[in-house]
Design a protein around this motif. Structure first.
Motif, PDB file in Angstrom:
ATOM      1  N   TYR A  17       0.820  -1.217   0.000  1.00 13.90           N
ATOM      2  CA  TYR A  17       0.000   0.000   0.000  1.00 13.90           C
ATOM      3  C   TYR A  17       0.855   1.269   0.000  1.00 13.90           C
ATOM      4  O   TYR A  17       0.487   2.264  -0.631  1.00 13.90           O
ATOM      5  CB  TYR A  17      -0.964  -0.021   1.186  1.00 13.90           C
ATOM      6  CG  TYR A  17      -1.980  -1.126   1.096  1.00 13.90           C
ATOM      7  CD1 TYR A  17      -2.906  -1.166   0.061  1.00 13.90           C
ATOM      8  CD2 TYR A  17      -1.991  -2.173   2.014  1.00 13.90           C
ATOM      9  CE1 TYR A  17      -3.805  -2.204  -0.061  1.00 13.90           C
ATOM     10  CE2 TYR A  17      -2.898  -3.219   1.900  1.00 13.90           C
ATOM     11  CZ  TYR A  17      -3.799  -3.237   0.859  1.00 13.90           C
ATOM     12  OH  TYR A  17      -4.685  -4.275   0.746  1.00 13.90           O
ATOM     13  N   LEU A  18       1.978   1.212   0.687  1.00 18.36           N
ATOM     14  CA  LEU A  18       2.886   2.376   0.681  1.00 18.36           C
ATOM     15  C   LEU A  18       3.445   2.663  -0.714  1.00 18.36           C
ATOM     16  O   LEU A  18       3.760   3.809  -1.038  1.00 18.36           O
ATOM     17  CB  LEU A  18       4.050   2.144   1.646  1.00 18.36           C
ATOM     18  CG  LEU A  18       3.742   2.273   3.143  1.00 18.36           C
ATOM     19  CD1 LEU A  18       4.925   1.753   3.968  1.00 18.36           C
ATOM     20  CD2 LEU A  18       3.444   3.721   3.525  1.00 18.36           C
ATOM     21  N   ALA A  21       1.829   5.547  -2.524  1.00 21.17           N
ATOM     22  CA  ALA A  21       1.702   6.831  -1.828  1.00 21.17           C
ATOM     23  C   ALA A  21       2.831   7.790  -2.203  1.00 21.17           C
ATOM     24  O   ALA A  21       3.973   7.383  -2.395  1.00 21.17           O
ATOM     25  CB  ALA A  21       1.697   6.603  -0.317  1.00 21.17           C
ATOM     26  N   LYS A  23       4.181  11.943  -1.026  1.00 24.69           N
ATOM     27  CA  LYS A  23       4.003  12.938   0.034  1.00 24.69           C
ATOM     28  C   LYS A  23       3.016  14.041  -0.345  1.00 24.69           C
ATOM     29  O   LYS A  23       2.351  14.609   0.520  1.00 24.69           O
ATOM     30  CB  LYS A  23       5.365  13.553   0.404  1.00 24.69           C
ATOM     31  CG  LYS A  23       6.284  12.579   1.154  1.00 24.69           C
ATOM     32  CD  LYS A  23       5.718  12.231   2.523  1.00 24.69           C
ATOM     33  CE  LYS A  23       6.468  11.111   3.222  1.00 24.69           C
ATOM     34  NZ  LYS A  23       7.854  11.410   3.543  1.00 24.69           N
ATOM     35  N   ILE A  27      -4.660  11.187   0.863  1.00 24.62           N
ATOM     36  CA  ILE A  27      -4.906   9.741   0.918  1.00 24.62           C
ATOM     37  C   ILE A  27      -6.070   9.450   1.861  1.00 24.62           C
ATOM     38  O   ILE A  27      -6.220  10.110   2.897  1.00 24.62           O
ATOM     39  CB  ILE A  27      -3.644   8.996   1.389  1.00 24.62           C
ATOM     40  CG1 ILE A  27      -2.458   9.299   0.452  1.00 24.62           C
ATOM     41  CG2 ILE A  27      -3.881   7.488   1.470  1.00 24.62           C
ATOM     42  CD1 ILE A  27      -1.115   8.818   0.985  1.00 24.62           C
ATOM     43  N   GLU A  29      -7.998   6.062   3.793  1.00 20.03           N
ATOM     44  CA  GLU A  29      -8.149   4.637   4.064  1.00 20.03           C
ATOM     45  C   GLU A  29      -9.563   4.388   4.563  1.00 20.03           C
ATOM     46  O   GLU A  29      -9.954   4.857   5.628  1.00 20.03           O
ATOM     47  CB  GLU A  29      -7.144   4.119   5.089  1.00 20.03           C
ATOM     48  CG  GLU A  29      -7.305   2.609   5.271  1.00 20.03           C
ATOM     49  CD  GLU A  29      -6.461   1.994   6.372  1.00 20.03           C
ATOM     50  OE1 GLU A  29      -6.555   0.757   6.539  1.00 20.03           O
ATOM     51  OE2 GLU A  29      -5.737   2.724   7.071  1.00 20.03           O
ATOM     52  N   CYS A  32     -10.596   1.594   8.240  1.00 16.04           N
ATOM     53  CA  CYS A  32      -9.236   1.690   8.767  1.00 16.04           C
ATOM     54  C   CYS A  32      -9.043   0.967  10.102  1.00 16.04           C
ATOM     55  O   CYS A  32      -7.912   0.787  10.550  1.00 16.04           O
ATOM     56  CB  CYS A  32      -8.816   3.145   8.898  1.00 16.04           C
ATOM     57  SG  CYS A  32      -9.781   4.080  10.129  1.00 16.04           S
ATOM     58  N   PHE A  41       1.431   5.182   7.895  1.00 16.89           N
ATOM     59  CA  PHE A  41       1.373   6.265   6.906  1.00 16.89           C
ATOM     60  C   PHE A  41       1.593   7.608   7.590  1.00 16.89           C
ATOM     61  O   PHE A  41       2.340   8.459   7.099  1.00 16.89           O
ATOM     62  CB  PHE A  41       0.024   6.249   6.185  1.00 16.89           C
ATOM     63  CG  PHE A  41      -0.048   5.334   4.997  1.00 16.89           C
ATOM     64  CD1 PHE A  41      -0.007   5.840   3.706  1.00 16.89           C
ATOM     65  CD2 PHE A  41      -0.159   3.959   5.166  1.00 16.89           C
ATOM     66  CE1 PHE A  41      -0.085   5.005   2.599  1.00 16.89           C
ATOM     67  CE2 PHE A  41      -0.234   3.111   4.076  1.00 16.89           C
ATOM     68  CZ  PHE A  41      -0.190   3.628   2.783  1.00 16.89           C
ATOM     69  N   ARG A  44       5.149   8.225   8.576  1.00 15.08           N
ATOM     70  CA  ARG A  44       6.009   8.542   7.435  1.00 15.08           C
ATOM     71  C   ARG A  44       5.695   9.904   6.824  1.00 15.08           C
ATOM     72  O   ARG A  44       6.258  10.277   5.797  1.00 15.08           O
ATOM     73  CB  ARG A  44       5.886   7.441   6.367  1.00 15.08           C
ATOM     74  CG  ARG A  44       6.563   6.140   6.787  1.00 15.08           C
ATOM     75  CD  ARG A  44       6.106   4.980   5.915  1.00 15.08           C
ATOM     76  NE  ARG A  44       6.856   3.754   6.182  1.00 15.08           N
ATOM     77  CZ  ARG A  44       6.669   2.936   7.197  1.00 15.08           C
ATOM     78  NH1 ARG A  44       5.723   3.229   8.096  1.00 15.08           N
ATOM     79  NH2 ARG A  44       7.387   1.837   7.355  1.00 15.08           N
ATOM     80  N   PHE A  46       2.663  11.133   5.648  1.00 15.24           N
ATOM     81  CA  PHE A  46       1.667  11.236   4.588  1.00 15.24           C
ATOM     82  C   PHE A  46       0.399  11.922   5.105  1.00 15.24           C
ATOM     83  O   PHE A  46       0.057  11.838   6.290  1.00 15.24           O
ATOM     84  CB  PHE A  46       1.307   9.847   4.051  1.00 15.24           C
ATOM     85  CG  PHE A  46       2.418   9.197   3.270  1.00 15.24           C
ATOM     86  CD1 PHE A  46       2.737   9.646   1.994  1.00 15.24           C
ATOM     87  CD2 PHE A  46       3.137   8.141   3.816  1.00 15.24           C
ATOM     88  CE1 PHE A  46       3.762   9.050   1.276  1.00 15.24           C
ATOM     89  CE2 PHE A  46       4.167   7.540   3.104  1.00 15.24           C
ATOM     90  CZ  PHE A  46       4.478   8.000   1.825  1.00 15.24           C
ATOM     91  N   ILE A  48      -3.081  11.601   5.385  1.00 18.20           N
ATOM     92  CA  ILE A  48      -4.040  10.506   5.299  1.00 18.20           C
ATOM     93  C   ILE A  48      -5.183  10.681   6.286  1.00 18.20           C
ATOM     94  O   ILE A  48      -4.978  11.155   7.405  1.00 18.20           O
ATOM     95  CB  ILE A  48      -3.336   9.142   5.521  1.00 18.20           C
ATOM     96  CG1 ILE A  48      -4.303   7.963   5.275  1.00 18.20           C
ATOM     97  CG2 ILE A  48      -2.709   9.058   6.905  1.00 18.20           C
ATOM     98  CD1 ILE A  48      -3.609   6.607   5.205  1.00 18.20           C
TER      99      ILE A  48
END
Length: 235
Positions: A17-18, A21, A23, A27, A29, A32, A41, A44, A46, A48
């Motif tokens: 999934y990553l 993605a 930046k 996003i 989900e 979830c 996510f 990292r 993102f 989301i």
């Protein structure tokens, strides 16, 4: 039991999934849960958001990351004016939408949430995972709780060939040694897909293009022997 068994996302599935993605992406989900995919996510960096129907699951998520952007509600009723570059649903959760027509409408709605060129990625359980029918409940999972209690999941299975529905009514039982402290029933059922069925659905939804994989390293699915399908749909 879910929190004990699924503290972290499987690395191969998470990396899958990553891989979609970026930046600069917005996003989403869907379904979830308590955040085993959403949280990595966020960690990292993102942008989301997450949606789930379970208040309990989302409370667990908020304990782990109070600033997570989440919405509680039935995913079938969810609507937003936001548009996303990337939407995903992990771990076959979409199979919980047992009515195929409802699932089709759900996917159609998610498509409308995507920007042009955006991607919808989701996993499906397949007919290769169907269980043999059981006459009686059997222990399928057992775990120890933090209090050193024994928590058992007892299930029995019935697969309906006509509707491709796996019925697995279940009972959770919590024991302190030999003493039953609590029990709870769960009416669990999922729809299992064959390759032709999901191909027809995605063609009907008129995505710009789509791919159906049989593994996290993106090998194209060729038949129904795979235990999962991973669908990448481009708007």
């Amino acid at each position: 039991m879910y929190e004990i068994l699924h503290t972290k996302a499987p690395e191969d599935e998470l990396n899958f999934y990553l891989s979609y993605a970026k930046k600069e992406y917005k996003i989403l989900e869907m379904m979830c849960g308590s955040g085993r995919f959403l949280l990595p996510f966020i960690e990292r960096g993102f942008d989301i958001s997450g949606v789930d129907n379970s208040i309990f699951m989302l409370e667990k998520l908020k304990e782990k990351e109070p600033n997570a952007k989440i919405i509680q509600g039935d995913v079938l009723d969810f609507f937003t004016h936001e548009r996303f570059d990337y939407i995903f649903i992990s771990s076959g959760s979409i199979c919980l939408i047992g009515d195929v027509n409802e699932c089709k409408e759900f996917l159609k709605k998610l498509k409308s949430f995507l920007v042009k060129g955006g991607r919808l990625v989701f996993a499906l359980d397949t007919i290769a995972t169907k269980c043999k029918d059981d006459e009686d409940y059997k222990i399928s999972v057992s775990v120890k709780t933090k209090q050193n209690f024994d928590l058992f999941l007892k299930s029995k299975n019935h697969y309906d060939e006509l509707t491709k529905t796996q019925f697995s009514p279940s009972i959770y039982e919590l024991y302190d040694k030999d003493k039953l402290l609590k029990s709870e029933t769960m009416d669990f059922k999922i729809h299992l897909y064959d390759l032709e069925e999901i191909k027809n659905i995605l063609q009907e939804l008129d995505f710009e293009c789509f791919f159906i994989y049989s593994s996290f390293d993106k090998r194209i699915a060729k038949d129904d022997t795979s235990e999962m399908f991973l669908c990448e749909c481009i708007n």
